[in-house]
Write a protein that holds these residues in place. Structure first.
Motif, short mmCIF file in Angstrom:
data_model
loop_
_atom_site.label_atom_id
_atom_site.label_comp_id
_atom_site.label_asym_id
_atom_site.label_seq_id
_atom_site.Cartn_x
_atom_site.Cartn_y
_atom_site.Cartn_z
N ALA A 1 38.43 43.32 37.73
CA ALA A 1 38.59 41.96 37.21
C ALA A 1 38.08 41.81 35.78
O ALA A 1 38.16 40.74 35.19
CB ALA A 1 37.87 40.96 38.12
N GLN B 1 28.81 55.01 44.34
CA GLN B 1 30.26 55.27 44.19
C GLN B 1 30.56 56.77 44.31
O GLN B 1 31.55 57.16 44.93
CB GLN B 1 30.77 54.70 42.86
N ILE C 1 32.60 43.48 42.40
CA ILE C 1 31.43 42.89 43.05
C ILE C 1 31.87 41.55 43.67
O ILE C 1 32.89 40.98 43.24
CB ILE C 1 30.28 42.69 42.03
N ILE D 1 38.95 45.36 30.57
CA ILE D 1 39.71 46.63 30.55
C ILE D 1 40.62 46.68 31.78
O ILE D 1 41.78 47.08 31.68
CB ILE D 1 38.77 47.85 30.51
N GLY D 2 40.08 46.26 32.92
CA GLY D 2 40.89 46.22 34.14
C GLY D 2 42.18 45.45 33.93
O GLY D 2 43.26 45.89 34.35
N ALA E 1 30.66 48.66 35.06
CA ALA E 1 29.32 49.21 34.81
C ALA E 1 28.41 48.05 34.45
O ALA E 1 28.85 46.93 34.25
CB ALA E 1 29.36 50.23 33.68
N GLY F 1 33.08 53.31 32.23
CA GLY F 1 31.92 52.42 32.09
C GLY F 1 30.75 53.13 31.44
O GLY F 1 30.41 54.27 31.80
P1 NAX Z 1 33.85 43.56 31.63
O1 NAX Z 1 32.46 43.05 31.66
O2 NAX Z 1 34.96 42.70 31.13
O3 NAX Z 1 34.26 44.03 33.10
C1 NAX Z 1 33.43 44.83 33.91
C2 NAX Z 1 33.75 44.50 35.33
O4 NAX Z 1 33.03 45.39 36.16
C3 NAX Z 1 33.35 43.08 35.74
O5 NAX Z 1 34.47 42.41 36.30
C4 NAX Z 1 32.25 43.31 36.78
O6 NAX Z 1 32.27 42.34 37.81
C5 NAX Z 1 32.63 44.70 37.30
N1 NAX Z 1 31.54 45.41 37.98
C6 NAX Z 1 30.23 45.43 37.67
N2 NAX Z 1 29.55 46.17 38.56
C7 NAX Z 1 30.45 46.65 39.44
C8 NAX Z 1 30.36 47.47 40.60
N3 NAX Z 1 29.18 47.92 41.03
N4 NAX Z 1 31.48 47.76 41.25
C9 NAX Z 1 32.67 47.28 40.84
N5 NAX Z 1 32.83 46.49 39.77
C10 NAX Z 1 31.73 46.19 39.07
O7 NAX Z 1 33.79 44.93 30.81
P2 NAX Z 1 34.98 45.74 30.13
O8 NAX Z 1 35.19 45.24 28.76
O9 NAX Z 1 36.13 45.80 31.06
O10 NAX Z 1 34.31 47.18 29.97
C11 NAX Z 1 33.97 47.96 31.09
C12 NAX Z 1 33.12 49.15 30.70
O11 NAX Z 1 33.81 50.00 29.81
C13 NAX Z 1 31.82 48.79 29.99
O12 NAX Z 1 30.76 49.57 30.53
C14 NAX Z 1 32.08 49.22 28.56
O13 NAX Z 1 30.90 49.54 27.87
C15 NAX Z 1 32.94 50.42 28.78
N6 NAX Z 1 33.74 50.90 27.64
C16 NAX Z 1 33.89 52.24 27.50
C17 NAX Z 1 34.66 52.79 26.50
C18 NAX Z 1 34.83 54.27 26.38
O14 NAX Z 1 35.46 54.70 25.43
N7 NAX Z 1 34.32 55.13 27.27
C19 NAX Z 1 35.31 51.94 25.49
C20 NAX Z 1 35.47 50.52 25.92
C21 NAX Z 1 34.33 49.95 26.72
O15 NAX Z 1 33.33 49.55 25.81
#
Ligand code: NAX
Length: 327
Positions: free
Chosen positions: A13, A112, A43, A16-17, A89, A130
């Motif tokens: 949700a 996980q 979550i 990125i999703g 994450a 993440g």
């Molecule tokens: P968002 O905060 O928009 O979305 C993260 C989602 O993860 C939320 O919906 C939250 O409810 C969910 N979540 C949290 N804990 C969870 C769990 N235990 N099980 C399942 N879902 C869970 O973040 P978003 O912008 O989508 O980024 C996601 C991750 O990607 C972040 O950690 C971010 O730092 C990382 N990134 C990594 C990149 C890379 O190149 N490796 C680049 C982009 C991004 O910064």
């Protein structure tokens, strides 16, 4: 008819999703002839939002999409999973120490990893997006002793693509003219984008740019691009991160083109002096569905220092999660 491939997306949700799911369902992750089933792990507070995204996926009537499951239970989400994209994450919030960040993520990626170990399909492939991605992948991998280490990867493809784009703009050539770009080390500000092996029209990229640009502009621009995006957009990279995840898995499954390579963080086998077991970015090719680290590259002193610095950071993260009992 082919049996559908089960793709599990955590943090489904999130932003990125939202950029990722529609591309998976349209066939861009695995191929335009491969049916997929999606499993969305979130979550409890975000389940409703995931349901909303699932409604929109329905409304696209994607011919390849053969089902959507939404759950807050990793054991359900990873049951029979063939591909796992670990996007959700715990982000670093103000005043949070690295130790707290690693611990909070250990609480996500440990369970996980265990669920993947117990329930995923034999051919499971895991991509951790993440952050801190490399060390989260290390944690998940340690919790999944029955899954071959090579199935755990972390994403540096976004960094790779950023490096391609910066160099292409500098030289005013199409991105497709550039081959053999490499990101080494950690997906963090210490990462090292390497132009000493990248080729542009058969010439070494480092010889086509001046050293000051390479050192003072190119490397920091690539390494700090994430922060620049946040500054400009008011939100972190989402569509480009989703795009990179698609590229990573597509190449993993379908192979990289002859005469080129890409970058991915994989479990080190000791290549290039990177301690065995660390999840570090390397130049890689994909053959027969497996990543292989490109061997035999000569590493000059400039590169050596930078690779070592990033690897040192990975070792520190590993030591920290070890001290916390997370691996
Ligand atoms: P968002 O905060 O928009 O979305 C993260 C989602 O993860 C939320 O919906 C939250 O409810 C969910 N979540 C949290 N804990 C969870 C769990 N235990 N099980 C399942 N879902 C869970 O973040 P978003 O912008 O989508 O980024 C996601 C991750 O990607 C972040 O950690 C971010 O730092 C990382 N990134 C990594 C990149 C890379 O190149 N490796 C680049 C982009 C991004 O910064």
């Amino acid at each position: 008819a082919k049996t559908p491939v089960k793709v599990t997306v955590t943090g489904a949700a999130g932003q990125i999703g939202y950029a990722l799911l529609f591309r998976i369902a349209s066939g861009q992750l695995l191929g335009s002839d491969v049916p997929v089933k999606l499993s969305l792990l979130e979550i409890p507070q975000a389940i409703k939002a995931a349901e909303g995204t699932a409604m929109e996926l329905d409304d696209c009537a994607f011919p390849l999409l053969r089902g959507i499951e939404i759950t807050d239970d990793p054991n359900v989400a990873f049951d029979g999973a063939n591909v796992a994209l670990l996007v959700g994450a715990r982000p670093r919030t103000k005043g949070m120490e690295r130790r707290d960040l690693l611990e909070a993520n250990g609480g996500i990626f440990g369970p996980q990893g265990r669920a993947i170990n117990e329930h995923a399909a034999d051919d499971i492939r895991v991509l951790v997006v993440g952050n801190p991605a490399n060390t989260n992948a290390l944690i998940a991998r340690s919790a999944a002793p029955d899954v071959p280490a090579e199935r755990f990867t972390a994403m540096t493809r976004l960094d790779h693509n950023r490096a391609l784009s910066q160099l292409a703009q500098k030289l005013d050539v199409p991105v497709s003219d550039i081959k053999k770009m490499t990101i080494w080390g950690n997906h963090s500000a210490t990462q090292y984008p390497d132009l000493y092996h990248a080729e542009v029209g058969g010439k070494i990229a480092a010889e086509l740019v001046d050293e000051a640009w390479l050192r003072d502009t190119f490397i920091p621009t690539v390494a700090k691009r994430g922060a620049a995006i946040i500054e400009a957009r008011g939100a972190s990279s989402a569509a480009s991160a989703a795009n990179a995840a698609i590229d990573h898995v597509y190449d993993w499954v379908n192979g990289t083109p002859e005469g080129d390579w890409t970058s991915a963080a994989v479990v080190s086998d000791g290549s290039y002096g990177v301690p065995e077991g660390l999840v570090s970015s390397f130049p890689v090719v994909s053959r027969n569905g497996r990543w292989e680290i490109v061997q035999g590259l000569e590493i000059n002193e400039f590169s050596r220092e930078r690779i070592d610095a990033s690897v040192r950071e990975l070792e520190e993260e590993r030591d920290a999660v070890r001290a916390l009992g997370l691996i």
